[in-house]
Design a protein around this motif. Structure first.
Motif, PDB file in Angstrom:
ATOM      1  N   LEU A 176       0.823  -1.204   0.000  1.00  0.00           N
ATOM      2  CA  LEU A 176       0.000   0.000   0.000  1.00  0.00           C
ATOM      3  C   LEU A 176       0.859   1.256   0.000  1.00  0.00           C
ATOM      4  O   LEU A 176       0.574   2.222  -0.723  1.00  0.00           O
ATOM      5  CB  LEU A 176      -0.918  -0.017   1.221  1.00  0.00           C
ATOM      6  N   THR A 177       1.930   1.255   0.775  1.00  0.00           N
ATOM      7  CA  THR A 177       2.839   2.409   0.779  1.00  0.00           C
ATOM      8  C   THR A 177       3.537   2.559  -0.565  1.00  0.00           C
ATOM      9  O   THR A 177       3.747   3.674  -1.058  1.00  0.00           O
ATOM     10  CB  THR A 177       3.878   2.255   1.899  1.00  0.00           C
ATOM     11  N   GLY A 178       3.880   1.433  -1.182  1.00  0.00           N
ATOM     12  CA  GLY A 178       4.506   1.504  -2.501  1.00  0.00           C
ATOM     13  C   GLY A 178       3.571   2.052  -3.567  1.00  0.00           C
ATOM     14  O   GLY A 178       4.003   2.802  -4.463  1.00  0.00           O
ATOM     15  N   LEU A 179       2.293   1.707  -3.483  1.00  0.00           N
ATOM     16  CA  LEU A 179       1.340   2.244  -4.450  1.00  0.00           C
ATOM     17  C   LEU A 179       1.115   3.739  -4.259  1.00  0.00           C
ATOM     18  O   LEU A 179       0.845   4.456  -5.227  1.00  0.00           O
ATOM     19  CB  LEU A 179       0.004   1.496  -4.333  1.00  0.00           C
ATOM     20  N   LEU A 180       1.218   4.204  -3.021  1.00  0.00           N
ATOM     21  CA  LEU A 180       0.967   5.622  -2.754  1.00  0.00           C
ATOM     22  C   LEU A 180       2.202   6.488  -2.958  1.00  0.00           C
ATOM     23  O   LEU A 180       2.097   7.620  -3.445  1.00  0.00           O
ATOM     24  CB  LEU A 180       0.456   5.786  -1.316  1.00  0.00           C
ATOM     25  N   PHE A 181       3.377   5.975  -2.596  1.00  0.00           N
ATOM     26  CA  PHE A 181       4.589   6.803  -2.599  1.00  0.00           C
ATOM     27  C   PHE A 181       5.697   6.246  -3.475  1.00  0.00           C
ATOM     28  O   PHE A 181       6.827   6.743  -3.408  1.00  0.00           O
ATOM     29  CB  PHE A 181       5.116   6.965  -1.168  1.00  0.00           C
ATOM     30  N   GLY A 182       5.421   5.250  -4.254  1.00  0.00           N
ATOM     31  CA  GLY A 182       6.430   4.742  -5.161  1.00  0.00           C
ATOM     32  C   GLY A 182       7.366   3.737  -4.506  1.00  0.00           C
ATOM     33  O   GLY A 182       7.155   3.269  -3.378  1.00  0.00           O
ATOM     34  N   SER A 183       8.430   3.416  -5.237  1.00  0.00           N
ATOM     35  CA  SER A 183       9.377   2.403  -4.766  1.00  0.00           C
ATOM     36  C   SER A 183      10.115   2.832  -3.506  1.00  0.00           C
ATOM     37  O   SER A 183      10.438   1.992  -2.649  1.00  0.00           O
ATOM     38  CB  SER A 183      10.382   2.081  -5.874  1.00  0.00           C
ATOM     39  N   ASP A 184      10.404   4.129  -3.360  1.00  0.00           N
ATOM     40  CA  ASP A 184      11.099   4.589  -2.152  1.00  0.00           C
ATOM     41  C   ASP A 184      10.251   4.343  -0.901  1.00  0.00           C
ATOM     42  O   ASP A 184      10.741   3.845   0.121  1.00  0.00           O
ATOM     43  CB  ASP A 184      11.431   6.080  -2.269  1.00  0.00           C
ATOM     44  N   GLY A 185       8.984   4.694  -0.994  1.00  0.00           N
ATOM     45  CA  GLY A 185       8.100   4.431   0.137  1.00  0.00           C
ATOM     46  C   GLY A 185       7.945   2.937   0.405  1.00  0.00           C
ATOM     47  O   GLY A 185       7.824   2.517   1.563  1.00  0.00           O
ATOM     48  N   TYR A 186       7.976   2.141  -0.653  1.00  0.00           N
ATOM     49  CA  TYR A 186       7.873   0.692  -0.470  1.00  0.00           C
ATOM     50  C   TYR A 186       9.040   0.151   0.332  1.00  0.00           C
ATOM     51  O   TYR A 186       8.843  -0.642   1.271  1.00  0.00           O
ATOM     52  CB  TYR A 186       7.802   0.019  -1.835  1.00  0.00           C
ATOM     53  N   TYR A 187      10.247   0.550   0.004  1.00  0.00           N
ATOM     54  CA  TYR A 187      11.418   0.021   0.712  1.00  0.00           C
ATOM     55  C   TYR A 187      11.482   0.522   2.152  1.00  0.00           C
ATOM     56  O   TYR A 187      11.938  -0.205   3.044  1.00  0.00           O
ATOM     57  CB  TYR A 187      12.697   0.380  -0.049  1.00  0.00           C
ATOM     58  N   VAL A 188      11.028   1.739   2.386  1.00  0.00           N
ATOM     59  CA  VAL A 188      10.990   2.233   3.765  1.00  0.00           C
ATOM     60  C   VAL A 188       9.994   1.422   4.585  1.00  0.00           C
ATOM     61  O   VAL A 188      10.287   0.983   5.713  1.00  0.00           O
ATOM     62  CB  VAL A 188      10.644   3.737   3.789  1.00  0.00           C
ATOM     63  N   ALA A 189       8.790   1.216   4.026  1.00  0.00           N
ATOM     64  CA  ALA A 189       7.785   0.419   4.731  1.00  0.00           C
ATOM     65  C   ALA A 189       8.238  -1.028   4.885  1.00  0.00           C
ATOM     66  O   ALA A 189       7.971  -1.671   5.916  1.00  0.00           O
ATOM     67  CB  ALA A 189       6.459   0.482   3.979  1.00  0.00           C
ATOM     68  N   LEU A 190       8.926  -1.566   3.889  1.00  0.00           N
ATOM     69  CA  LEU A 190       9.426  -2.929   3.973  1.00  0.00           C
ATOM     70  C   LEU A 190      10.436  -3.075   5.100  1.00  0.00           C
ATOM     71  O   LEU A 190      10.379  -4.054   5.873  1.00  0.00           O
ATOM     72  CB  LEU A 190      10.059  -3.336   2.640  1.00  0.00           C
ATOM     73  N   ALA A 191      11.334  -2.115   5.219  1.00  0.00           N
ATOM     74  CA  ALA A 191      12.331  -2.181   6.293  1.00  0.00           C
ATOM     75  C   ALA A 191      11.670  -2.077   7.663  1.00  0.00           C
ATOM     76  O   ALA A 191      12.040  -2.810   8.599  1.00  0.00           O
ATOM     77  CB  ALA A 191      13.356  -1.065   6.103  1.00  0.00           C
ATOM     78  N   TRP A 192      10.685  -1.179   7.803  1.00  0.00           N
ATOM     79  CA  TRP A 192      10.036  -0.999   9.109  1.00  0.00           C
ATOM     80  C   TRP A 192       9.218  -2.223   9.501  1.00  0.00           C
ATOM     81  O   TRP A 192       9.342  -2.724  10.623  1.00  0.00           O
ATOM     82  CB  TRP A 192       9.157   0.243   9.083  1.00  0.00           C
ATOM     83  N   THR A 193       8.376  -2.683   8.596  1.00  0.00           N
ATOM     84  CA  THR A 193       7.519  -3.826   8.922  1.00  0.00           C
ATOM     85  C   THR A 193       8.342  -5.098   9.133  1.00  0.00           C
ATOM     86  O   THR A 193       7.991  -5.930   9.989  1.00  0.00           O
ATOM     87  CB  THR A 193       6.487  -4.052   7.811  1.00  0.00           C
ATOM     88  N   SER A 194       9.422  -5.251   8.391  1.00  0.00           N
ATOM     89  CA  SER A 194      10.255  -6.442   8.556  1.00  0.00           C
ATOM     90  C   SER A 194      10.941  -6.448   9.915  1.00  0.00           C
ATOM     91  O   SER A 194      10.969  -7.478  10.611  1.00  0.00           O
ATOM     92  CB  SER A 194      11.296  -6.518   7.440  1.00  0.00           C
ATOM     93  N   SER A 195      11.501  -5.312  10.309  1.00  0.00           N
ATOM     94  CA  SER A 195      12.170  -5.238  11.614  1.00  0.00           C
ATOM     95  C   SER A 195      11.164  -5.423  12.749  1.00  0.00           C
ATOM     96  O   SER A 195      11.449  -6.118  13.739  1.00  0.00           O
ATOM     97  CB  SER A 195      12.902  -3.901  11.758  1.00  0.00           C
ATOM     98  N   SER A 196       9.988  -4.845  12.606  1.00  0.00           N
ATOM     99  CA  SER A 196       8.960  -5.001  13.648  1.00  0.00           C
ATOM    100  C   SER A 196       8.517  -6.454  13.751  1.00  0.00           C
ATOM    101  O   SER A 196       8.360  -6.996  14.859  1.00  0.00           O
ATOM    102  CB  SER A 196       7.763  -4.105  13.346  1.00  0.00           C
ATOM    103  N   LEU A 197       8.320  -7.104  12.619  1.00  0.00           N
ATOM    104  CA  LEU A 197       7.895  -8.492  12.644  1.00  0.00           C
ATOM    105  C   LEU A 197       8.984  -9.398  13.195  1.00  0.00           C
ATOM    106  O   LEU A 197       8.687 -10.359  13.933  1.00  0.00           O
ATOM    107  CB  LEU A 197       7.499  -8.935  11.230  1.00  0.00           C
ATOM    108  N   MET A 198      10.228  -9.127  12.865  1.00  0.00           N
ATOM    109  CA  MET A 198      11.325  -9.923  13.412  1.00  0.00           C
ATOM    110  C   MET A 198      11.387  -9.799  14.931  1.00  0.00           C
ATOM    111  O   MET A 198      11.539 -10.803  15.643  1.00  0.00           O
ATOM    112  CB  MET A 198      12.648  -9.476  12.785  1.00  0.00           C
ATOM    113  N   TYR A 199      11.250  -8.597  15.435  1.00  0.00           N
ATOM    114  CA  TYR A 199      11.260  -8.398  16.879  1.00  0.00           C
ATOM    115  C   TYR A 199      10.075  -9.121  17.528  1.00  0.00           C
ATOM    116  O   TYR A 199      10.229  -9.767  18.579  1.00  0.00           O
ATOM    117  CB  TYR A 199      11.216  -6.900  17.183  1.00  0.00           C
ATOM    118  N   PHE A 200       8.914  -9.022  16.908  1.00  0.00           N
ATOM    119  CA  PHE A 200       7.724  -9.673  17.443  1.00  0.00           C
ATOM    120  C   PHE A 200       7.885 -11.197  17.455  1.00  0.00           C
ATOM    121  O   PHE A 200       7.545 -11.863  18.447  1.00  0.00           O
ATOM    122  CB  PHE A 200       6.511  -9.278  16.593  1.00  0.00           C
TER     123      PHE A 200
END
Length: 293
Positions: free
Chosen positions: A220-244
């Motif tokens: 969803l972030t990639g569709l709204l903000f392009g590839s840059d937003g996608y990679y930022v959201a990917l890094a955040w969600t991945s780190s959060s999920l790993m910690y969880f």
């Protein structure tokens, strides 16, 4: 004179009688079919006759009773086989959620760093349902997230003019297959590590299915903000999920039966937990990178 008087008397008798009613303009044919032989039956008469005939036929009664017994027996067999492979009561436990739990759990998946107590609560050695314990895993969020991911993937493919039922079906089957393989790998790792815990297949399926939340946010972030937003959201969600995943699985693996065990076993349990957590970003990226361009 006698003749005329007699004629007059006879005529007066006729005049004293009431005049006959005039004939009707149209004949009444409402009872024609019922009075004439071979007429058409009234609506529903054939159906009632068929039902009465079947009910009065002993062979039909035996056949109906035999069919009912077969249907009841088949239903019992289906329930028996279903309970044999899948415990319906255990499955209901993972769907015992409410709106407050779903909102808090989504917030925990996105930002788990401030959460302190990760132990699953229980009452009289029975785990509390998810709606009463935020740490309890559930299958409602993974199921709804998987459906949302498939719909979002179809939307992304449609925006890029690459949509087709075959491509969408491939996305859905691939996402489901990766989760199944991940659960099987975790079960094998738990068996090899001889971990004595309450983790079941449903628990591992729930923890593996939480990645769909991160996948949705990344796409969803990639569709709204392009590839840059996608990679930022990917890094955040991945780190959060790993910690969880690390905190949840480590708390479940370090049960009282596992504390104080051999050091190699504890190291193997730790490696299993870290490996399961490190595998999440790779799957998220593999299942979402082709949807954002």
């Amino acid at each position: 004179m006698a003749y005329h008087s007699g004629y007059g008397a006879h005529g007066s008798k006729h005049r004293a009688r009431a005049a006959p009613d005039p004939p009707p303009l149209f004949d009444d044919t409402s009872g024609a079919y019922s009075s004439q032989p071979g007429a058409y039956p009234a609506p529903g008469a054939d159906v009632a006759f068929s039902v009465n005939h079947l009910l009065g036929d002993p062979v039909a009664n035996v056949a109906m009773a035999y069919g009912s017994s077969i249907a009841s027996h088949g239903k019992d067999m289906v329930h028996k086989e279903l309970h044999r492979f899948v415990s319906v009561n255990k499955l209901k436990y993972f769907f015992a959620v409410d709106t407050a739990y779903v909102a808090k759990k989504l917030g925990l998946l996105v930002f788990p760093y401030t959460h302190q107590n990760w132990e699953v609560q229980s009452s009289r050695d029975v785990p509390l349902p998810p709606r009463q314990d935020l740490n309890a895993p559930d299958l409602y969020i993974p199921t709804m997230a998987f459906i949302t991911y498939v719909l979002l993937a179809g939307t992304a493919l449609g925006i890029q003019k690459r949509f087709s039922p075959e491509v969408l079906g491939l996305c859905a089957s691939t996402a489901l297959a990766w989760v199944v393989m991940e659960v099987l790998a975790l079960l094998l790792g738990v068996y090899l590590a001889t971990v004595h815990s309450d983790l079941s297949t449903f628990h591992l399926l729930a923890y593996s299915g939480y990645k769909y939340v991160g996948m949705i946010l990344s796409v969803l972030t990639g569709l709204l903000f392009g590839s840059d937003g996608y990679y930022v959201a990917l890094a955040w969600t991945s780190s959060s999920l790993m910690y969880f995943i690390v905190r949840s699985l480590r708390t479940a693996a370090l049960a009282p039966d596992n504390v104080g065990g051999p050091a190699p076993r504890q190291r193997l349990q730790l490696y299993l937990t870290l490996g399961a957590a490190a595998f999440q970003p790779l799957i998220i990226y593999w299942l979402t990178f082709h949807l954002v361009r």
